[in-house]
Structure formats: C-alpha cells, structure tokens
Design a protein around this motif. Structure first.
Motif, PDB file in Angstrom:
ATOM      1  N   ALA A  89       0.827  -1.215   0.000  1.00 27.01           N
ATOM      2  CA  ALA A  89       0.000   0.000   0.000  1.00 27.01           C
ATOM      3  C   ALA A  89       0.854   1.255   0.000  1.00 27.01           C
ATOM      4  N   GLY A  90       2.053   1.208  -0.592  1.00 28.28           N
ATOM      5  CA  GLY A  90       2.910   2.388  -0.681  1.00 28.28           C
ATOM      6  C   GLY A  90       2.500   3.264  -1.854  1.00 28.28           C
ATOM      7  N   GLY A  91       3.452   4.104  -2.306  1.00 28.70           N
ATOM      8  CA  GLY A  91       3.154   5.026  -3.393  1.00 28.70           C
ATOM      9  C   GLY A  91       2.751   4.304  -4.669  1.00 28.70           C
ATOM     10  N   ALA A  92       3.514   3.278  -5.036  1.00 26.25           N
ATOM     11  CA  ALA A  92       3.206   2.551  -6.268  1.00 26.25           C
ATOM     12  C   ALA A  92       1.898   1.780  -6.113  1.00 26.25           C
ATOM     13  N   GLY A  93       1.700   1.156  -4.952  1.00 26.15           N
ATOM     14  CA  GLY A  93       0.457   0.421  -4.707  1.00 26.15           C
ATOM     15  C   GLY A  93      -0.761   1.318  -4.815  1.00 26.15           C
ATOM     16  N   VAL A 124      -3.673  -5.156   1.302  1.00 26.49           N
ATOM     17  CA  VAL A 124      -2.927  -5.840   2.357  1.00 26.49           C
ATOM     18  C   VAL A 124      -1.530  -5.224   2.417  1.00 26.49           C
ATOM     19  N   ASP A 125      -1.029  -4.988   3.617  1.00 32.88           N
ATOM     20  CA  ASP A 125       0.331  -4.472   3.787  1.00 32.88           C
ATOM     21  C   ASP A 125       0.800  -4.944   5.158  1.00 32.88           C
ATOM     22  N   LEU A 126       2.116  -5.140   5.297  1.00 33.45           N
ATOM     23  CA  LEU A 126       2.653  -5.480   6.622  1.00 33.45           C
ATOM     24  C   LEU A 126       2.288  -4.377   7.612  1.00 33.45           C
ATOM     25  N   ASP A 127       2.221  -3.142   7.112  1.00 32.84           N
ATOM     26  CA  ASP A 127       1.805  -1.996   7.920  1.00 32.84           C
ATOM     27  C   ASP A 127       0.283  -1.889   7.804  1.00 32.84           C
ATOM     28  N   ASP A 147      -1.968  -0.247   9.378  1.00 32.51           N
ATOM     29  CA  ASP A 147      -2.564   1.095   9.399  1.00 32.51           C
ATOM     30  C   ASP A 147      -2.494   1.732   8.013  1.00 32.51           C
ATOM     31  N   ARG A 148      -1.379   1.483   7.318  1.00 33.71           N
ATOM     32  CA  ARG A 148      -1.234   2.037   5.972  1.00 33.71           C
ATOM     33  C   ARG A 148      -2.256   1.403   5.024  1.00 33.71           C
ATOM     34  N   ALA A 149      -2.444   0.089   5.162  1.00 30.61           N
ATOM     35  CA  ALA A 149      -3.449  -0.591   4.323  1.00 30.61           C
ATOM     36  C   ALA A 149      -4.838  -0.033   4.620  1.00 30.61           C
ATOM     37  N   GLY A 191      11.430  -9.141  -3.910  1.00 29.85           N
ATOM     38  CA  GLY A 191      11.678  -9.700  -5.240  1.00 29.85           C
ATOM     39  C   GLY A 191      12.692  -8.891  -6.018  1.00 29.85           C
ATOM     40  N   MET A 192      12.953  -7.653  -5.551  1.00 26.59           N
ATOM     41  CA  MET A 192      14.033  -6.873  -6.163  1.00 26.59           C
ATOM     42  C   MET A 192      15.359  -7.506  -5.752  1.00 26.59           C
ATOM     43  N   ALA A 193      16.399  -7.193  -6.510  1.00 24.38           N
ATOM     44  CA  ALA A 193      17.722  -7.766  -6.221  1.00 24.38           C
ATOM     45  C   ALA A 193      18.110  -7.536  -4.757  1.00 24.38           C
ATOM     46  N   ASP A 244       3.011  -8.572 -11.053  1.00 22.15           N
ATOM     47  CA  ASP A 244       4.070  -8.037 -10.189  1.00 22.15           C
ATOM     48  C   ASP A 244       4.454  -6.686 -10.761  1.00 22.15           C
ATOM     49  N   ILE A 245       4.684  -5.678  -9.889  1.00 26.06           N
ATOM     50  CA  ILE A 245       5.171  -4.402 -10.439  1.00 26.06           C
ATOM     51  C   ILE A 245       6.676  -4.244 -10.262  1.00 26.06           C
ATOM     52  N   VAL A 246       7.305  -5.149  -9.516  1.00 16.63           N
ATOM     53  CA  VAL A 246       8.773  -5.133  -9.450  1.00 16.63           C
ATOM     54  C   VAL A 246       9.303  -5.385 -10.866  1.00 16.63           C
ATOM     55  N   ASP A 284       4.427  -8.963 -15.888  1.00 17.09           N
ATOM     56  CA  ASP A 284       5.607  -8.460 -15.182  1.00 17.09           C
ATOM     57  C   ASP A 284       5.581  -6.931 -15.063  1.00 17.09           C
ATOM     58  N   GLY A 285       6.475  -6.421 -14.205  1.00 19.49           N
ATOM     59  CA  GLY A 285       6.492  -4.992 -13.893  1.00 19.49           C
ATOM     60  C   GLY A 285       6.989  -4.122 -15.032  1.00 19.49           C
ATOM     61  N   GLY A 286       7.529  -4.733 -16.082  1.00 14.55           N
ATOM     62  CA  GLY A 286       7.974  -3.960 -17.233  1.00 14.55           C
ATOM     63  C   GLY A 286       6.828  -3.237 -17.924  1.00 14.55           C
TER      64      GLY A 286
HETATM   65  P1  NAD Z   1       6.929   2.100  -0.727  1.00 10.34           P
HETATM   66  O1  NAD Z   1       8.104   1.937   0.149  1.00 10.34           O
HETATM   67  O2  NAD Z   1       6.198   3.418  -0.809  1.00 10.34           O
HETATM   68  O3  NAD Z   1       5.812   1.013  -0.309  1.00 10.34           O
HETATM   69  C1  NAD Z   1       6.086  -0.341  -0.136  1.00 10.34           C
HETATM   70  C2  NAD Z   1       5.004  -0.919   0.790  1.00 10.34           C
HETATM   71  O4  NAD Z   1       5.176  -2.337   0.869  1.00 10.34           O
HETATM   72  C3  NAD Z   1       5.079  -0.390   2.220  1.00 10.34           C
HETATM   73  O5  NAD Z   1       3.792   0.046   2.591  1.00 10.34           O
HETATM   74  C4  NAD Z   1       5.551  -1.597   3.041  1.00 10.34           C
HETATM   75  O6  NAD Z   1       4.989  -1.607   4.345  1.00 10.34           O
HETATM   76  C5  NAD Z   1       5.022  -2.739   2.224  1.00 10.34           C
HETATM   77  N1  NAD Z   1       5.761  -3.994   2.366  1.00 10.34           N
HETATM   78  C6  NAD Z   1       7.087  -4.179   2.314  1.00 10.34           C
HETATM   79  N2  NAD Z   1       7.378  -5.483   2.382  1.00 10.34           N
HETATM   80  C7  NAD Z   1       6.198  -6.149   2.489  1.00 10.34           C
HETATM   81  C8  NAD Z   1       5.838  -7.511   2.581  1.00 10.34           C
HETATM   82  N3  NAD Z   1       6.766  -8.464   2.566  1.00 10.34           N
HETATM   83  N4  NAD Z   1       4.527  -7.807   2.658  1.00 10.34           N
HETATM   84  C9  NAD Z   1       3.583  -6.852   2.664  1.00 10.34           C
HETATM   85  N5  NAD Z   1       3.859  -5.531   2.566  1.00 10.34           N
HETATM   86  C10 NAD Z   1       5.162  -5.198   2.489  1.00 10.34           C
HETATM   87  O7  NAD Z   1       7.407   1.657  -2.161  1.00 10.34           O
HETATM   88  P2  NAD Z   1       6.698   1.993  -3.555  1.00 10.34           P
HETATM   89  O8  NAD Z   1       7.192   3.289  -4.048  1.00 10.34           O
HETATM   90  O9  NAD Z   1       5.241   1.792  -3.405  1.00 10.34           O
HETATM   91  O10 NAD Z   1       7.327   0.879  -4.502  1.00 10.34           O
HETATM   92  C11 NAD Z   1       7.144  -0.515  -4.260  1.00 10.34           C
HETATM   93  C12 NAD Z   1       7.836  -1.297  -5.336  1.00 10.34           C
HETATM   94  O11 NAD Z   1       7.146  -1.107  -6.558  1.00 10.34           O
HETATM   95  C13 NAD Z   1       9.262  -0.804  -5.630  1.00 10.34           C
HETATM   96  O12 NAD Z   1      10.181  -1.452  -4.828  1.00 10.34           O
HETATM   97  C14 NAD Z   1       9.441  -1.126  -7.108  1.00 10.34           C
HETATM   98  O13 NAD Z   1      10.003  -2.407  -7.232  1.00 10.34           O
HETATM   99  C15 NAD Z   1       8.047  -1.179  -7.635  1.00 10.34           C
HETATM  100  N6  NAD Z   1       7.711  -0.098  -8.582  1.00 10.34           N
HETATM  101  C16 NAD Z   1       7.510  -0.444  -9.877  1.00 10.34           C
HETATM  102  C17 NAD Z   1       7.155   0.515 -10.799  1.00 10.34           C
HETATM  103  C18 NAD Z   1       6.942   0.134 -12.239  1.00 10.34           C
HETATM  104  O14 NAD Z   1       6.827   1.021 -13.068  1.00 10.34           O
HETATM  105  N7  NAD Z   1       6.872  -1.146 -12.576  1.00 10.34           N
HETATM  106  C19 NAD Z   1       6.977   1.838 -10.391  1.00 10.34           C
HETATM  107  C20 NAD Z   1       7.182   2.169  -9.051  1.00 10.34           C
HETATM  108  C21 NAD Z   1       7.546   1.183  -8.162  1.00 10.34           C
END
Ligand code: NAD
Length: 282
Positions: A134-138, A156-159, A161-163, A204-206, A226-228, A249-251
């Motif tokens: 549930a971060g920025g990308a989510g 769903v998020d480990l955090d 409150d954020r979810a 899943g990132m390196a 997957d967005i990774v 895939d995230g591409g």
């Molecule tokens: P972020 O740090 O803002 O958010 C990540 C979230 O994931 C956090 O809320 C964290 O609590 C949660 N989290 C971490 N590990 C977890 C787990 N094992 N189980 C459940 N929740 C978990 O990061 P973001 O900016 O949202 O980016 C997330 C990932 O998305 C990046 O690492 C990147 O790989 C990918 N991304 C891909 C694109 C794309 O264009 N394909 C664009 C942006 C980001």
C-alpha cells in the motif's frame, strides 16, 4: 509543430532510471531532438521541499516538461496551476508540462499501470482482486484497478494502518466499488477467494530477494501481476507460472508510464511496442 524537447526527471537517486533512455530512443525514432536529463536533488544538494523553486527554474531554463519521482510526487502538487482529474483523485503527480496556460500535472504511473494491464492481461477477471503493498506505487495501482472496474479490492500491507488508510481513501473516491483492508496474515484465507493479485512491495528486487507471501497460495485461476521490474522475472512470477497462473511483469507499468508521458509531452502517439522492445534490451 515542435521538433526539439528538453525534459527532466526530478527526484532523489534518479541516476539509474531507465526512463531517460526510453524517452530519448522514442524521440530519435520520431526524428526529434529530444533530450531527457535526470535531475538528482541529492547530488545537487537541494532539499525536496524546494521542489517549487526547482519547477520554476526548470521552466525558466527552457524545459518543456519534467517527470517527478520519489520523494516529489506529492510535493509538486502544491506548485501547479492545473492538475488532471485522475492525478488529483490519486493525490500524486509524476508528469508536469510547462504550457502557455501554466504548469499542468498528470499521473502516468496510474494510467500506465492500467494500459499495461489491459494490454498484458486482457482477459483478467476483476471480480475480487488483492493488492499486496500500500505504498506510493500500490496507491497508483489501486486507483487503476478501480478505474478498470475491479468490483472488490482488498488492500494488504505489513503496515496494517497504511493498508487501512489507503482502503479508506479508495472507498471514498470510488464509492460504487467495495474496498477493504486486511491484515497480512489473512492472505491464506483471502487468496483462495480471489480472482487476481497484484504485488506492489519491494520484495523480489535484487536487494530484497524472495516472495512476499506463501507461494503455495498460487493456482491456475488466480492471475498474478508483479510491479517489481528489476529483475523482470521475479521469484513470484516464476512461482506463479509454475502454478499455471497467468502473469504480468512490472515492465508493462514501467514502459507505459513512459509511453503515456511521451504522448503528453509531445502530443504524438508513441509506438508502445517499439518502446517495449527497447526497454527489454536496456
Ligand atoms: P513504498 O516503500 O512506498 O511502499 C512499499 C510498501 O510495501 C510499504 O507500505 C511496506 O509496508 C510494504 N511492504 C514491504 N514489504 C512487504 C511484505 N513483505 N509484505 C507486505 N507488505 C510489504 O514503495 P513503492 O514506491 O510503493 O514501490 C514498491 C515497489 O514497486 C518498488 O520497490 C518497485 O520495485 C516497484 N515499482 C515499480 C514501478 C513500475 O513502473 N513497474 C513503479 C514504481 C515502483
């Protein structure tokens, strides 16, 4: 029409981004003089809270547009003259056009996820979707899934409150759809009832190897996005394919955020297949 473009990518740690190469190759393919430069705030010693000044410098120095990335996507919003409704709803801007009518913000992360998803998983059932992360990308992904018509979305998020906060915001802006949050340990009960899952954590990132949740929950009728994208073929996608699940895939998101930004900046229709082929060679 214009043949010369100057575009920037503003954020911290933007050096390794593949976006400049994608834009410049597509510009060359159109015969444009298209320059796209990373502007690393850390390297420049400029605090991200000075983003308003950075935008006015970029405009004054002749930039046509900038992409904004971490940690600037929310910070830029206070400094714009107009914000596209999709970006305004999301509360984040990643593309700013410097126009005769002022500085205009868009969000091509969310439109890019939607385009890439529609292209790559056209038959995906959106009845019951789980978003992990549930971060920025989510957040950009969640809004895209709801615009695409997801009937029920569970965040769903480990955090937890954020979810919960994201699910609450999403439910407010998409009142006709059902949006919930659930604790991470509820996934073994949720995924068997779901039609698809999007993974949006860094796992899943390196630098963060592994799979965010138990791969034994994967099955042929649960699509997996997957967005990774570093690497493109994550452990999650490998496990999903082994389980017979359709995958994305995230591409796709990475390319289509650039496709949509290039289209906004130039007014041209970029060749998404050509940009995809180029991205996959980078
Ligand atoms: P972020 O740090 O803002 O958010 C990540 C979230 O994931 C956090 O809320 C964290 O609590 C949660 N989290 C971490 N590990 C977890 C787990 N094992 N189980 C459940 N929740 C978990 O990061 P973001 O900016 O949202 O980016 C997330 C990932 O998305 C990046 O690492 C990147 O790989 C990918 N991304 C891909 C694109 C794309 O264009 N394909 C664009 C942006 C980001």
């Amino acid at each position: 029409s214009e043949t010369s473009y100057l575009v920037g990518l503003i954020g911290t740690g933007v050096g390794p981004s593949l976006t400049p190469a994608m834009h410049m190759a597509e510009g060359r393919a159109f015969g444009l003089d298209y320059s796209y430069r990373p502007i690393d705030l850390t390297a420049a010693g400029i605090s991200p809270d000075r983003i308003g000044e950075v935008l006015s410098w970029a405009r004054a120095l002749g930039f046509d547009a900038v992409n904004a990335t971490h940690p600037c996507k929310q910070l830029v919003m206070a400094h714009l003259d107009h914000v596209d409704p999709v970006a305004a709803t999301l509360g984040a801007v990643n593309t700013v056009l410097f126009t005769d009518d002022g500085d205009v913000g868009y969000n091509t992360d969310t439109t890019g996820f939607a385009h890439g998803f529609t292209e790559g998983l056209p038959d995906a059932d959106l009845a019951d979707v789980v978003l992990v992360g549930a971060g920025g990308a989510g957040t950009a992904v969640a809004d895209a899934l709801l615009r695409l018509g997801a009937a029920h979305l569970t965040v769903v998020d480990l955090d937890v409150d954020r979810a919960g906060a994201l699910a609450h915001d999403l439910a407010t802006r998409h009142p006709l759809q059902r949006v919930d949050a659930a604790a991470f340990d509820k996934l073994p009960a949720l995924l068997p009832e779901s039609s698809g899952v999007v993974h949006a954590t860094p796992t899943g990132m390196a630098e963060h190897p592994g799979i965010a949740f138990d791969a034994s929950l994967l099955r042929p009728d649960l699509w997996v996005a997957d967005i990774v994208y570093r690497p493109l073929d994550t452990a999650l996608l490998q496990a999903a394919r082994a389980a017979g699940a359709p995958t994305l895939d995230g591409g796709h998101m990475a390319v289509y955020q650039a496709v949509d930004a290039f289209a906004l900046i130039t007014g041209l229709h970029p060749d998404a297949d050509r940009m995809t082929r180029h991205f996959r060679q980078l």
